[in-house]
Structures are given as C-alpha cells and as structure tokens.
Scaffold this motif. Sequence first.
Motif, PDB file in Angstrom:
ATOM      1  N   LEU A  96       0.875  -1.181   0.000  1.00 31.49           N
ATOM      2  CA  LEU A  96       0.000   0.000   0.000  1.00 31.49           C
ATOM      3  C   LEU A  96       0.904   1.220   0.000  1.00 31.49           C
ATOM      4  O   LEU A  96       1.599   1.470   0.985  1.00 31.49           O
ATOM      5  N   ASP A  97       0.908   1.944  -1.126  1.00 30.46           N
ATOM      6  CA  ASP A  97       1.848   3.054  -1.271  1.00 30.46           C
ATOM      7  C   ASP A  97       3.270   2.606  -0.935  1.00 30.46           C
ATOM      8  O   ASP A  97       4.034   3.322  -0.284  1.00 30.46           O
ATOM      9  N   GLY A  98       3.597   1.400  -1.362  1.00 32.96           N
ATOM     10  CA  GLY A  98       4.955   0.876  -1.199  1.00 32.96           C
ATOM     11  C   GLY A  98       5.235   0.224   0.133  1.00 32.96           C
ATOM     12  O   GLY A  98       6.308  -0.339   0.320  1.00 32.96           O
ATOM     13  N   ARG A  99       4.276   0.304   1.057  1.00 30.24           N
ATOM     14  CA  ARG A  99       4.502  -0.310   2.370  1.00 30.24           C
ATOM     15  C   ARG A  99       3.651  -1.558   2.501  1.00 30.24           C
ATOM     16  O   ARG A  99       2.498  -1.600   2.078  1.00 30.24           O
ATOM     17  N   ARG A 100       4.232  -2.587   3.112  1.00 26.58           N
ATOM     18  CA  ARG A 100       3.516  -3.857   3.183  1.00 26.58           C
ATOM     19  C   ARG A 100       2.338  -3.770   4.149  1.00 26.58           C
ATOM     20  O   ARG A 100       2.409  -3.111   5.185  1.00 26.58           O
ATOM     21  N   ALA A 101       1.281  -4.484   3.782  1.00 31.40           N
ATOM     22  CA  ALA A 101       0.064  -4.470   4.599  1.00 31.40           C
ATOM     23  C   ALA A 101      -0.647  -5.799   4.416  1.00 31.40           C
ATOM     24  O   ALA A 101      -0.626  -6.384   3.322  1.00 31.40           O
ATOM     25  N   VAL A 102      -1.260  -6.279   5.495  1.00 35.54           N
ATOM     26  CA  VAL A 102      -2.070  -7.489   5.370  1.00 35.54           C
ATOM     27  C   VAL A 102      -3.457  -7.065   4.886  1.00 35.54           C
ATOM     28  O   VAL A 102      -4.176  -6.347   5.584  1.00 35.54           O
ATOM     29  N   SER A 103      -3.802  -7.499   3.703  1.00 38.83           N
ATOM     30  CA  SER A 103      -5.039  -7.004   3.090  1.00 38.83           C
ATOM     31  C   SER A 103      -6.288  -7.587   3.739  1.00 38.83           C
ATOM     32  O   SER A 103      -7.381  -7.058   3.555  1.00 38.83           O
ATOM     33  N   CYS A 104      -6.147  -8.658   4.530  1.00 35.45           N
ATOM     34  CA  CYS A 104      -7.318  -9.216   5.211  1.00 35.45           C
ATOM     35  C   CYS A 104      -7.740  -8.366   6.397  1.00 35.45           C
ATOM     36  O   CYS A 104      -8.848  -8.523   6.903  1.00 35.45           O
ATOM     37  N   LEU A 105      -6.867  -7.478   6.853  1.00 33.71           N
ATOM     38  CA  LEU A 105      -7.207  -6.589   7.968  1.00 33.71           C
ATOM     39  C   LEU A 105      -7.341  -5.144   7.501  1.00 33.71           C
ATOM     40  O   LEU A 105      -7.335  -4.228   8.320  1.00 33.71           O
ATOM     41  N   THR A 106      -7.419  -4.952   6.204  1.00 39.01           N
ATOM     42  CA  THR A 106      -7.537  -3.609   5.645  1.00 39.01           C
ATOM     43  C   THR A 106      -8.891  -3.491   4.960  1.00 39.01           C
ATOM     44  O   THR A 106      -9.247  -4.341   4.139  1.00 39.01           O
ATOM     45  N   LEU A 107      -9.654  -2.476   5.295  1.00 42.05           N
ATOM     46  CA  LEU A 107     -10.945  -2.297   4.637  1.00 42.05           C
ATOM     47  C   LEU A 107     -10.737  -1.674   3.254  1.00 42.05           C
ATOM     48  O   LEU A 107      -9.953  -0.734   3.093  1.00 42.05           O
ATOM     49  N   ALA A 108     -11.462  -2.203   2.271  1.00 39.95           N
ATOM     50  CA  ALA A 108     -11.308  -1.699   0.910  1.00 39.95           C
ATOM     51  C   ALA A 108     -11.600  -0.203   0.849  1.00 39.95           C
ATOM     52  O   ALA A 108     -10.890   0.559   0.181  1.00 39.95           O
ATOM     53  N   VAL A 109     -12.641   0.254   1.555  1.00 40.99           N
ATOM     54  CA  VAL A 109     -13.002   1.682   1.488  1.00 40.99           C
ATOM     55  C   VAL A 109     -11.891   2.581   2.031  1.00 40.99           C
ATOM     56  O   VAL A 109     -11.803   3.746   1.659  1.00 40.99           O
ATOM     57  N   ALA A 110     -11.049   2.020   2.896  1.00 40.82           N
ATOM     58  CA  ALA A 110      -9.979   2.824   3.490  1.00 40.82           C
ATOM     59  C   ALA A 110      -8.795   2.984   2.555  1.00 40.82           C
ATOM     60  O   ALA A 110      -7.872   3.746   2.855  1.00 40.82           O
ATOM     61  N   THR A 111      -8.806   2.265   1.443  1.00 35.85           N
ATOM     62  CA  THR A 111      -7.642   2.322   0.547  1.00 35.85           C
ATOM     63  C   THR A 111      -7.901   3.206  -0.665  1.00 35.85           C
ATOM     64  O   THR A 111      -7.065   3.264  -1.564  1.00 35.85           O
ATOM     65  N   GLU A 112      -9.038   3.858  -0.699  1.00 32.76           N
ATOM     66  CA  GLU A 112      -9.299   4.756  -1.823  1.00 32.76           C
ATOM     67  C   GLU A 112      -8.217   5.842  -1.843  1.00 32.76           C
ATOM     68  O   GLU A 112      -7.899   6.450  -0.815  1.00 32.76           O
ATOM     69  N   GLY A 113      -7.646   6.035  -3.012  1.00 34.57           N
ATOM     70  CA  GLY A 113      -6.584   7.038  -3.145  1.00 34.57           C
ATOM     71  C   GLY A 113      -5.197   6.482  -2.974  1.00 34.57           C
ATOM     72  O   GLY A 113      -4.215   7.156  -3.280  1.00 34.57           O
ATOM     73  N   ALA A 114      -5.096   5.240  -2.476  1.00 35.20           N
ATOM     74  CA  ALA A 114      -3.778   4.628  -2.295  1.00 35.20           C
ATOM     75  C   ALA A 114      -3.396   3.843  -3.546  1.00 35.20           C
ATOM     76  O   ALA A 114      -4.246   3.462  -4.343  1.00 35.20           O
ATOM     77  N   GLU A 115      -2.101   3.629  -3.701  1.00 28.20           N
ATOM     78  CA  GLU A 115      -1.606   2.765  -4.775  1.00 28.20           C
ATOM     79  C   GLU A 115      -1.433   1.370  -4.194  1.00 28.20           C
ATOM     80  O   GLU A 115      -0.607   1.160  -3.304  1.00 28.20           O
ATOM     81  N   VAL A 116      -2.237   0.442  -4.667  1.00 24.11           N
ATOM     82  CA  VAL A 116      -2.152  -0.939  -4.204  1.00 24.11           C
ATOM     83  C   VAL A 116      -1.325  -1.734  -5.215  1.00 24.11           C
ATOM     84  O   VAL A 116      -1.571  -1.654  -6.417  1.00 24.11           O
ATOM     85  N   THR A 117      -0.352  -2.470  -4.709  1.00 28.62           N
ATOM     86  CA  THR A 117       0.426  -3.356  -5.586  1.00 28.62           C
ATOM     87  C   THR A 117       0.260  -4.783  -5.101  1.00 28.62           C
ATOM     88  O   THR A 117       0.550  -5.093  -3.939  1.00 28.62           O
ATOM     89  N   THR A 118      -0.230  -5.639  -5.985  1.00 30.28           N
ATOM     90  CA  THR A 118      -0.318  -7.067  -5.679  1.00 30.28           C
ATOM     91  C   THR A 118       0.792  -7.786  -6.431  1.00 30.28           C
ATOM     92  O   THR A 118       1.485  -7.181  -7.254  1.00 30.28           O
ATOM     93  N   ILE A 119       0.913  -9.059  -6.187  1.00 30.44           N
ATOM     94  CA  ILE A 119       1.978  -9.812  -6.855  1.00 30.44           C
ATOM     95  C   ILE A 119       1.822  -9.735  -8.381  1.00 30.44           C
ATOM     96  O   ILE A 119       2.816  -9.806  -9.117  1.00 30.44           O
ATOM     97  N   GLU A 120       0.594  -9.549  -8.852  1.00 35.61           N
ATOM     98  CA  GLU A 120       0.381  -9.456 -10.296  1.00 35.61           C
ATOM     99  C   GLU A 120       1.081  -8.233 -10.893  1.00 35.61           C
ATOM    100  O   GLU A 120       1.353  -8.204 -12.099  1.00 35.61           O
ATOM    101  N   GLY A 121       1.363  -7.237 -10.062  1.00 41.79           N
ATOM    102  CA  GLY A 121       2.008  -6.026 -10.557  1.00 41.79           C
ATOM    103  C   GLY A 121       3.477  -5.922 -10.194  1.00 41.79           C
ATOM    104  O   GLY A 121       4.096  -4.882 -10.381  1.00 41.79           O
ATOM    105  N   VAL A 122       4.038  -7.014  -9.675  1.00 42.70           N
ATOM    106  CA  VAL A 122       5.419  -6.984  -9.188  1.00 42.70           C
ATOM    107  C   VAL A 122       6.387  -7.498 -10.255  1.00 42.70           C
ATOM    108  O   VAL A 122       6.137  -8.515 -10.898  1.00 42.70           O
ATOM    109  N   GLU A 123       7.449  -6.756 -10.436  1.00 43.36           N
ATOM    110  CA  GLU A 123       8.597  -7.234 -11.223  1.00 43.36           C
ATOM    111  C   GLU A 123       9.825  -6.921 -10.395  1.00 43.36           C
ATOM    112  O   GLU A 123      10.211  -5.761 -10.259  1.00 43.36           O
ATOM    113  N   HIS A 124      10.439  -7.946  -9.820  1.00 46.56           N
ATOM    114  CA  HIS A 124      11.526  -7.716  -8.863  1.00 46.56           C
ATOM    115  C   HIS A 124      12.496  -8.886  -8.930  1.00 46.56           C
ATOM    116  O   HIS A 124      12.059 -10.046  -9.135  1.00 46.56           O
ATOM    117  N   PRO A 125      13.773  -8.639  -8.730  1.00 49.90           N
ATOM    118  CA  PRO A 125      14.770  -9.726  -8.744  1.00 49.90           C
ATOM    119  C   PRO A 125      14.485 -10.822  -7.722  1.00 49.90           C
ATOM    120  O   PRO A 125      14.969 -11.956  -7.871  1.00 49.90           O
TER     121      PRO A 125
END
Length: 169
Positions: free
Chosen positions: A57-86
């Motif tokens: 969430l905005d580059g910081r790790r977060a457990v999405s099961c304890l995060t309400l979807a409505v609280a993430t409006e405006g944030a940049e969410v990155t899931t593994i589908e969007g990850v490209e990393h060594p």
Amino acid sequence: MTNDRRSAISLRVNDVTHRLTVDHRMTLLDALREEIGHTGPKKGCDHGQCGACTVLLDGRRAVSCLTLAVATEGAEVTTIEGVEHPLQAAFVERDGFQCGYCTSGQLCSAIGMLAEHAAGWPSAVTADVSPDSSPPHLDASEVRERMSGNLCRCGAYPAIVGAIIEVAG
Ligand code: FES
Ligand code: FES
C-alpha cells in the motif's frame, strides 16, 4: 452513490483504476480477489496472522485481510500481479517455495521489508537503534525477524531467507 452500508470507491491496483461499489465491511483482500479478480494475494487465516494476503500500500507492506477496501481509496495498491523484482527469480533459483500458497505474500512482504531496511528502520534484533545509525546488515537473523509475519506451512524458510539475503546484496 452511497447507502448505509455500501459506497462507490475507486481502487488503484497495479496502475489500473477500478470503480467498485463495496460493502463498508469488505476487506481489501476480498475486493482484490472477488471483485477485481487478482487472486495472487491469498486468504490463509483471514485474521492477520499468516501474511499470505500481504500487498503493498503506497509501497509499504500491509495485510489485506485486515484492511478495509473503502480505506484504501486514493492509495496505490500493488499485488503480486504487478510486481517485477529480482526476488522472484531468486525464489525460483533457490526453491524458495513448495506449494506456493504463501509465496505472493512472502514476495510482497520482502519487497516492503527491503525498503524499510533501506530507510533505516530498526527491527527487534537490531542492536543499535539510534536515529543516526546506518541500517544494520541484513543477516539471517535480521531477515527472519523482519519476515516473521509471513508463515510458510511448507517450511521453505531457509531458501526464502537465502533468496532475500542474496537480493539484498
Ligand atoms: Fe491475511 Fe492471513 S490471510 S494474514
Ligand atoms: Fe507452501 Fe509456503 S510454500 S506455504
């Protein structure tokens, strides 16, 4: 449009904006999996205990099961589908998984952890936590402590730790 329990929100996930109407009680994990179709984040405990659902969430790790979807409006969410990393190649080369259920969470968590380390964040095993100290060397005990929120029921921990240390340099 809103009513007592639902709101229309915009979720920005992996650089794509999704417009959803969600129940206020819906977790980010359920929104990602059930509404958007990103099944990379896994539901393990649904209780903040296993780390399988970890996203950035905005580059910081977060457990999405304890995060309400409505609280993430405006944030940049990155899931593994969007990850490209060594780290991904390092996990493959070192067999850092067996069944793979924990792997997306391990990878997202490790990416967030490396950023925390680079920013100088201390951990419980860090000896010198003075503000002016440089980040502690990422040895195995540092990595284990910093990744302790991500469980692996297959016990791939030695390879996971090795992969992270390799990428951390
Ligand atoms: Fe979120 Fe286990 S499913 S921490
Ligand atoms: Fe199976 Fe970690 S690889 S739970």
